[in-house]
Design an enzyme around this catalytic site. Structure first.
Site, PDB file in Angstrom:
ATOM      1  N   THR A  60      -6.822   9.729   8.392  1.00  0.00           N
ATOM      2  CA  THR A  60      -6.356   8.480   7.782  1.00  0.00           C
ATOM      3  C   THR A  60      -6.158   7.385   8.830  1.00  0.00           C
ATOM      4  O   THR A  60      -5.484   6.392   8.565  1.00  0.00           O
ATOM      5  CB  THR A  60      -5.015   8.717   7.046  1.00  0.00           C
ATOM      6  OG1 THR A  60      -4.119   9.353   7.962  1.00  0.00           O
ATOM      7  CG2 THR A  60      -5.181   9.574   5.805  1.00  0.00           C
TER       8      THR A  60
ATOM      9  N   LYS B 183       0.845  -1.191   0.000  1.00  0.00           N
ATOM     10  CA  LYS B 183       0.000   0.000   0.000  1.00  0.00           C
ATOM     11  C   LYS B 183       0.884   1.245   0.000  1.00  0.00           C
ATOM     12  O   LYS B 183       1.846   1.322   0.754  1.00  0.00           O
ATOM     13  CB  LYS B 183      -0.889   0.001   1.254  1.00  0.00           C
ATOM     14  CG  LYS B 183      -1.780  -1.213   1.348  1.00  0.00           C
ATOM     15  CD  LYS B 183      -2.437  -1.342   2.710  1.00  0.00           C
ATOM     16  CE  LYS B 183      -1.457  -1.619   3.817  1.00  0.00           C
ATOM     17  NZ  LYS B 183      -2.104  -1.905   5.125  1.00  0.00           N
TER      18      LYS B 183
ATOM     19  N   GLY C 266      -6.674   4.168  10.470  1.00  0.00           N
ATOM     20  CA  GLY C 266      -7.334   2.901  10.120  1.00  0.00           C
ATOM     21  C   GLY C 266      -7.488   2.640   8.636  1.00  0.00           C
ATOM     22  O   GLY C 266      -8.199   1.710   8.236  1.00  0.00           O
ATOM     23  N   THR C 267      -6.795   3.406   7.792  1.00  0.00           N
ATOM     24  CA  THR C 267      -6.922   3.163   6.340  1.00  0.00           C
ATOM     25  C   THR C 267      -6.489   1.745   5.980  1.00  0.00           C
ATOM     26  O   THR C 267      -7.128   1.077   5.174  1.00  0.00           O
ATOM     27  CB  THR C 267      -6.075   4.162   5.512  1.00  0.00           C
ATOM     28  OG1 THR C 267      -4.757   4.196   6.080  1.00  0.00           O
ATOM     29  CG2 THR C 267      -6.671   5.546   5.509  1.00  0.00           C
ATOM     30  N   GLY C 268      -5.391   1.295   6.595  1.00  0.00           N
ATOM     31  CA  GLY C 268      -4.845  -0.034   6.269  1.00  0.00           C
ATOM     32  C   GLY C 268      -5.793  -1.144   6.684  1.00  0.00           C
ATOM     33  O   GLY C 268      -6.053  -2.072   5.908  1.00  0.00           O
ATOM     34  N   CYS C 269      -6.335  -1.045   7.905  1.00  0.00           N
ATOM     35  CA  CYS C 269      -7.281  -2.067   8.398  1.00  0.00           C
ATOM     36  C   CYS C 269      -8.511  -2.098   7.498  1.00  0.00           C
ATOM     37  O   CYS C 269      -9.008  -3.169   7.135  1.00  0.00           O
ATOM     38  CB  CYS C 269      -7.746  -1.740   9.818  1.00  0.00           C
ATOM     39  SG  CYS C 269      -6.413  -1.562  11.002  1.00  0.00           S
TER      40      CYS C 269
HETATM   41  N1  LIG Z   1      -4.329  10.393   1.512  1.00  0.00           N
HETATM   42  C1  LIG Z   1      -4.760   9.351   0.792  1.00  0.00           C
HETATM   43  N2  LIG Z   1      -5.518   9.552  -0.315  1.00  0.00           N
HETATM   44  C2  LIG Z   1      -5.952   8.506  -1.050  1.00  0.00           C
HETATM   45  N3  LIG Z   1      -5.674   7.219  -0.774  1.00  0.00           N
HETATM   46  C3  LIG Z   1      -4.908   6.955   0.301  1.00  0.00           C
HETATM   47  C4  LIG Z   1      -4.404   7.999   1.149  1.00  0.00           C
HETATM   48  N4  LIG Z   1      -3.699   7.432   2.163  1.00  0.00           N
HETATM   49  C5  LIG Z   1      -3.761   6.107   1.976  1.00  0.00           C
HETATM   50  N5  LIG Z   1      -4.480   5.801   0.860  1.00  0.00           N
HETATM   51  C6  LIG Z   1      -4.809   4.462   0.371  1.00  0.00           C
HETATM   52  O1  LIG Z   1      -5.376   3.756   1.491  1.00  0.00           O
HETATM   53  C7  LIG Z   1      -4.970   2.394   1.492  1.00  0.00           C
HETATM   54  C8  LIG Z   1      -4.246   2.092   2.804  1.00  0.00           C
HETATM   55  O2  LIG Z   1      -2.899   2.529   2.678  1.00  0.00           O
HETATM   56  P1  LIG Z   1      -1.946   3.031   3.829  1.00  0.00           P
HETATM   57  O3  LIG Z   1      -0.582   3.035   3.259  1.00  0.00           O
HETATM   58  O4  LIG Z   1      -2.469   4.325   4.387  1.00  0.00           O
HETATM   59  O5  LIG Z   1      -2.166   1.899   4.920  1.00  0.00           O
HETATM   60  P2  LIG Z   1      -1.638   1.828   6.418  1.00  0.00           P
HETATM   61  O6  LIG Z   1      -0.445   2.707   6.592  1.00  0.00           O
HETATM   62  O7  LIG Z   1      -1.493   0.382   6.716  1.00  0.00           O
HETATM   63  O8  LIG Z   1      -2.825   2.428   7.301  1.00  0.00           O
HETATM   64  P3  LIG Z   1      -2.991   2.398   8.924  1.00  0.00           P
HETATM   65  O9  LIG Z   1      -1.698   1.953   9.519  1.00  0.00           O
HETATM   66  O10 LIG Z   1      -3.406   3.770   9.332  1.00  0.00           O
HETATM   67  O11 LIG Z   1      -4.114   1.449   9.193  1.00  0.00           O
HETATM   68  C9  LIG Z   1      -4.133   2.206   0.238  1.00  0.00           C
HETATM   69  O12 LIG Z   1      -4.964   1.756  -0.818  1.00  0.00           O
HETATM   70  C10 LIG Z   1      -3.615   3.620  -0.038  1.00  0.00           C
HETATM   71  O13 LIG Z   1      -3.281   3.823  -1.394  1.00  0.00           O
HETATM   72  C1  LIG Z   2      -6.069  -2.121  17.303  1.00  0.00           C
HETATM   73  C2  LIG Z   2      -5.390  -1.492  16.138  1.00  0.00           C
HETATM   74  N1  LIG Z   2      -5.087  -2.255  15.070  1.00  0.00           N
HETATM   75  C3  LIG Z   2      -4.472  -1.708  13.993  1.00  0.00           C
HETATM   76  C4  LIG Z   2      -4.140  -0.372  13.965  1.00  0.00           C
HETATM   77  C5  LIG Z   2      -3.411   0.217  12.766  1.00  0.00           C
HETATM   78  O1  LIG Z   2      -4.094   1.221  12.169  1.00  0.00           O
HETATM   79  C6  LIG Z   2      -4.497   0.410  15.102  1.00  0.00           C
HETATM   80  N2  LIG Z   2      -4.223   1.743  15.161  1.00  0.00           N
HETATM   81  N3  LIG Z   2      -5.113  -0.186  16.164  1.00  0.00           N
END
Ligand SMILES: Nc1ncnc2c1ncn2[C@@H]1O[C@H](COP(=O)(O)OP(=O)(O)OP(=O)(O)O)[C@@H](O)[C@H]1O
Ligand SMILES: Cc1ncc(CO)c(N)n1
Length: 272
Positions: free
Chosen positions: A201, A169, A203-206
């Site tokens: 942003t 990502k 929780g975007t990854g989750c």
């Molecule tokens: N500012 C943004 N605008 C558009 N898309 C985004 C943005 N930030 C992240 N994304 C998209 O969101 C998804 C999650 O990516 P990201 O790299 O943010 O995950 P993450 O770091 O694991 O998130 P977190 O740790 O907060 O849960 C990917 O598809 C990424 O391209």
């Molecule tokens: C419990 C939990 N899982 C995953 C993440 C990563 O976004 C968070 N901030 N908290």
């Protein structure tokens, strides 16, 4: 099923996963690994659950309700990873989506440093897909990632570690677009989206990996499921409602709202 930590703030972890499953028409079940006291400003406390109790939750679900796909999030400790690995092998779970959560947006560690090798050596080899962000892919491969080319190389290395498929990502790479690199062990694809200028942003990854899990549980093939998950997260980021003083959560119902307003008919009303 999601095997992950609780985020009291509701934007990440188990809460994000279950909200996402629900929005995509998937019945969500969960096994908690840890409970966090957390909000948009950071993580104030972590309470890890005993590994045996993580196993007990998985047993309860699988022996009765059953699972179509399993996602892992915050696993916190090496013993919890080992427990999850044993359960996944025991129940022969094939669609295992590993989100290798390591550090929260505010900098708090959600995976102990001594758990990184268990994740790399034990969990990755049984993963159907792994969804690291760039810092996580750097830890897994031991190399810096500063370009799309290096994201591709990292994806290959992660497959070499045993994962069947990878989505790296691109949220952490600066630039006008947020670009994710997808690799199924044979073919690459890049998914581009306009970067939304926002601090919401959390929780975007989750949210992304649980949308991917939901689509895989529904039987979509890998590339199609990633595309659908990207649509879900893009809508959730663009439609975020500002909550709290720090990194606010994404909006887990924005995708459905968009679908409804895009459709020509809604409850019998024909849009002009
Ligand atoms: N500012 C943004 N605008 C558009 N898309 C985004 C943005 N930030 C992240 N994304 C998209 O969101 C998804 C999650 O990516 P990201 O790299 O943010 O995950 P993450 O770091 O694991 O998130 P977190 O740790 O907060 O849960 C990917 O598809 C990424 O391209
Ligand atoms: C419990 C939990 N899982 C995953 C993440 C990563 O976004 C968070 N901030 N908290």
């Amino acid at each position: 099923m999601t095997i992950a930590g609780s985020d009291s703030g509701g934007g990440a972890g188990i809460q994000a996963d279950l909200k996402t499953f629900q929005m995509l028409g998937v019945f969500g079940v969960s096994a908690l690994t840890a409970v966090t006291a957390q909000n948009t400003l950071g993580v104030q406390g972590i309470y890890n659950l005993p590994p045996d109790f993580v196993r007990q939750q998985i047993d309860s679900i699988v022996t009765d309700i059953g699972v179509d796909a399993v996602k892992t999030g915050m696993l916190s400790q090496p013993e919890i990873i080992e427990t999850v690995v044993m359960a996944v092998k025991h129940y022969r779970i094939e669609k295992l989506i590993v989100d290798p959560v390591m550090i929260a947006k505010g900098g708090a560690r959600l995976l102990a440093p001594n758990a990184e090798s268990a994740l790399r050596e034990q969990l990755l080899p049984i993963a159907y897909v792994v969804t690291p962000n760039i810092p996580e892919a750097e830890v897994l491969t031991g190399r810096r990632i500063l370009s799309i080319e290096e994201m591709r190389e990292a994806a290959k290395r992660i497959c070499d570690l045993g994962a069947q498929r990878v989505v790296i990502k691109g949220g952490h790479m600066p630039g006008p677009e947020s670009i994710d690199v997808i690799y199924d062990g044979i073919e690459f694809e890049e998914l581009h989206s306009v970067r939304v200028e926002t601090k919401n942003t959390h929780g975007t990854g989750c949210t992304f990996s649980s949308a991917l899990t939901a689509w895989l549980a529904r039987g979509q093939d890998f590339f199609a499921a990633v595309h659908s998950a990207k649509q879900f997260i893009s809508a959730a980021i663009a439609g975020a409602i500002p909550l709290g003083e720090g990194h606010g959560p994404t909006n887990h119902w924005a995708y459905m709202e968009q679908k409804i307003s895009d459709s020509a008919t809604f409850f019998g009303h024909v849009r002009p």
